[in-house]
Write an enzyme that holds these catalytic residues in place. Sequence first.
Site, PDB file in Angstrom:
ATOM      1  CG  LEU A  35      -1.948  -1.265   1.154  1.00  0.00           C
ATOM      2  CD1 LEU A  35      -2.725  -1.300   2.549  1.00  0.00           C
ATOM      3  CD2 LEU A  35      -2.700  -1.337  -0.127  1.00  0.00           C
ATOM      4  CG  HIS A  36       1.067   3.376  -3.204  1.00  0.00           C
ATOM      5  ND1 HIS A  36      -0.178   3.979  -3.848  1.00  0.00           N
ATOM      6  CD2 HIS A  36       0.982   2.399  -4.246  1.00  0.00           C
ATOM      7  CE1 HIS A  36      -0.799   3.522  -4.870  1.00  0.00           C
ATOM      8  NE2 HIS A  36      -0.067   2.365  -5.139  1.00  0.00           N
ATOM      9  CG  HIS A  39      -3.256   1.173  -2.269  1.00  0.00           C
ATOM     10  ND1 HIS A  39      -1.964   1.055  -2.478  1.00  0.00           N
ATOM     11  CD2 HIS A  39      -3.742   0.509  -3.336  1.00  0.00           C
ATOM     12  CE1 HIS A  39      -1.407   0.119  -3.471  1.00  0.00           C
ATOM     13  NE2 HIS A  39      -2.597  -0.189  -3.993  1.00  0.00           N
ATOM     14  N   GLY A 149      -9.613   3.320  -7.819  1.00  0.00           N
ATOM     15  CA  GLY A 149      -8.946   4.669  -8.248  1.00  0.00           C
ATOM     16  C   GLY A 149      -8.787   4.835  -9.756  1.00  0.00           C
ATOM     17  CG  ASP A 152      -5.686   0.480 -11.813  1.00  0.00           C
ATOM     18  OD1 ASP A 152      -4.687   0.046 -12.638  1.00  0.00           O
ATOM     19  OD2 ASP A 152      -5.589   1.005 -10.797  1.00  0.00           O
ATOM     20  CB  VAL A 178      -2.574   9.874  -4.842  1.00  0.00           C
ATOM     21  CG1 VAL A 178      -1.415  10.302  -3.876  1.00  0.00           C
ATOM     22  CG2 VAL A 178      -3.767   9.933  -4.411  1.00  0.00           C
ATOM     23  CB  SER A 187       2.550   2.382  -9.551  1.00  0.00           C
ATOM     24  OG  SER A 187       2.329   1.049  -9.699  1.00  0.00           O
TER      25      SER A 187
HETATM   26  P1  AMP Z   1      -4.118  -2.250  -6.643  1.00  0.00           P
HETATM   27  O1  AMP Z   1      -3.647  -2.677  -5.207  1.00  0.00           O
HETATM   28  O2  AMP Z   1      -3.116  -1.766  -7.769  1.00  0.00           O
HETATM   29  O3  AMP Z   1      -4.944  -3.005  -7.016  1.00  0.00           O
HETATM   30  O4  AMP Z   1      -5.030  -1.110  -6.311  1.00  0.00           O
HETATM   31  C1  AMP Z   1      -6.111  -0.890  -5.612  1.00  0.00           C
HETATM   32  C2  AMP Z   1      -6.789   0.302  -5.759  1.00  0.00           C
HETATM   33  O5  AMP Z   1      -6.036   1.432  -5.562  1.00  0.00           O
HETATM   34  C3  AMP Z   1      -7.470   0.492  -7.261  1.00  0.00           C
HETATM   35  O6  AMP Z   1      -9.021   0.798  -7.348  1.00  0.00           O
HETATM   36  C4  AMP Z   1      -6.476   1.345  -7.779  1.00  0.00           C
HETATM   37  O7  AMP Z   1      -7.098   2.210  -8.742  1.00  0.00           O
HETATM   38  C5  AMP Z   1      -6.091   2.080  -6.645  1.00  0.00           C
HETATM   39  N1  AMP Z   1      -4.933   2.961  -6.793  1.00  0.00           N
HETATM   40  C6  AMP Z   1      -3.779   2.363  -7.196  1.00  0.00           C
HETATM   41  N2  AMP Z   1      -2.725   3.495  -7.101  1.00  0.00           N
HETATM   42  C7  AMP Z   1      -3.555   4.645  -7.039  1.00  0.00           C
HETATM   43  C8  AMP Z   1      -3.094   5.993  -7.195  1.00  0.00           C
HETATM   44  N3  AMP Z   1      -1.689   6.537  -7.456  1.00  0.00           N
HETATM   45  N4  AMP Z   1      -4.147   6.996  -6.883  1.00  0.00           N
HETATM   46  C9  AMP Z   1      -5.190   6.639  -6.858  1.00  0.00           C
HETATM   47  N5  AMP Z   1      -5.692   5.254  -6.673  1.00  0.00           N
HETATM   48  C10 AMP Z   1      -4.805   4.055  -6.860  1.00  0.00           C
END
Ligand code: AMP
Length: 283
Positions: A35-36, A39, A149, A152, A178, A187
């Site tokens: 997580l960043h 998230h 987010g 994606d 973000v 990411s």
């Molecule tokens: P993931 O863990 O990559 O599957 O992402 C989980 C959720 O976090 C998804 O809905 C992503 O679109 C969102 N997310 C990932 N990176 C970002 C970001 N930089 N800004 C906003 N939402 C994000």
Amino acid sequence: MRMDVFDTVRGVQEKISELKQQGYGIGFVPTMGALHRGHLSLVDACTRDNEVTVVSIFVNPTQFNQREDFEQYPRDLDGDIKKLGEAGANIIFTPAEKEMYPEPDNRVFDFDGLDKVMEGKHRPGHFNGVAQIVSRLFDIIRPHRAYFGEKDFQQLVIIRNLTSQLNLDIEIVSCPIVRESDGLARSSRNVRLTEKQRKHAPKIAEAIHKARDLAGDYSVEEVIQSVTEHVNNDPYIDVEYFEIVDEKNLQPIETWDDAYYKRACIAAWVGKVRLIDNVPYYF
Ligand code: AMP
């Protein structure tokens, strides 16, 4: 409310049904962990809107089209749980693969072409895997709202479609991208960049933002060509696709007047790391 961590479907379901019986609104943020702040912005939005915030952490094998990417995907469960505690999440769901898929999931979804462009075209089967996991998670958690987010963007459009196909009474809430201070979209994969690659990676975001300013003077095709060339001139970056699409159906536009709500979407390789980004072009 304290934070609970569950790794079984039964455990998380019992807790959520107890909370629902007490009348609480349930918000849900699905993630793959590592997580960043991107998230955590979803978690913030969720805690603002809902009494209970549920976050899942599961690196879903069915949405990876390359075994290596799945294996190399960063994992940091202890760090994630700590961050979620600080962010005010209430329930963390961290199932093992067998718990989510006791049997192989053979369902095939139809997204009316939304999954055939961009990410779907370059990562065959990716969105079918996303739909498999998200529909299972929705079925287990049964939230009132779920947070995704714009990072994606295609996934967001597909999840809205999935929710309506399955007639689910879940409000899908979207949250803006973000970025790091130099513009790079946050990411989980950014940690895999070398120092040199990390310095060059912001060029991806820079280019898709700058391209918007060219729209008045150049055709869609010219803008796409010049952005692609500009990014490809960087020896550390290879563009996989750069497209400007209608936000509703994700089809590439041919002229600027084809749609008002347009989005420029890019995927590029920085070494062995594949990054995506996008920006709205509303005019
Ligand atoms: P993931 O863990 O990559 O599957 O992402 C989980 C959720 O976090 C998804 O809905 C992503 O679109 C969102 N997310 C990932 N990176 C970002 C970001 N930089 N800004 C906003 N939402 C994000």
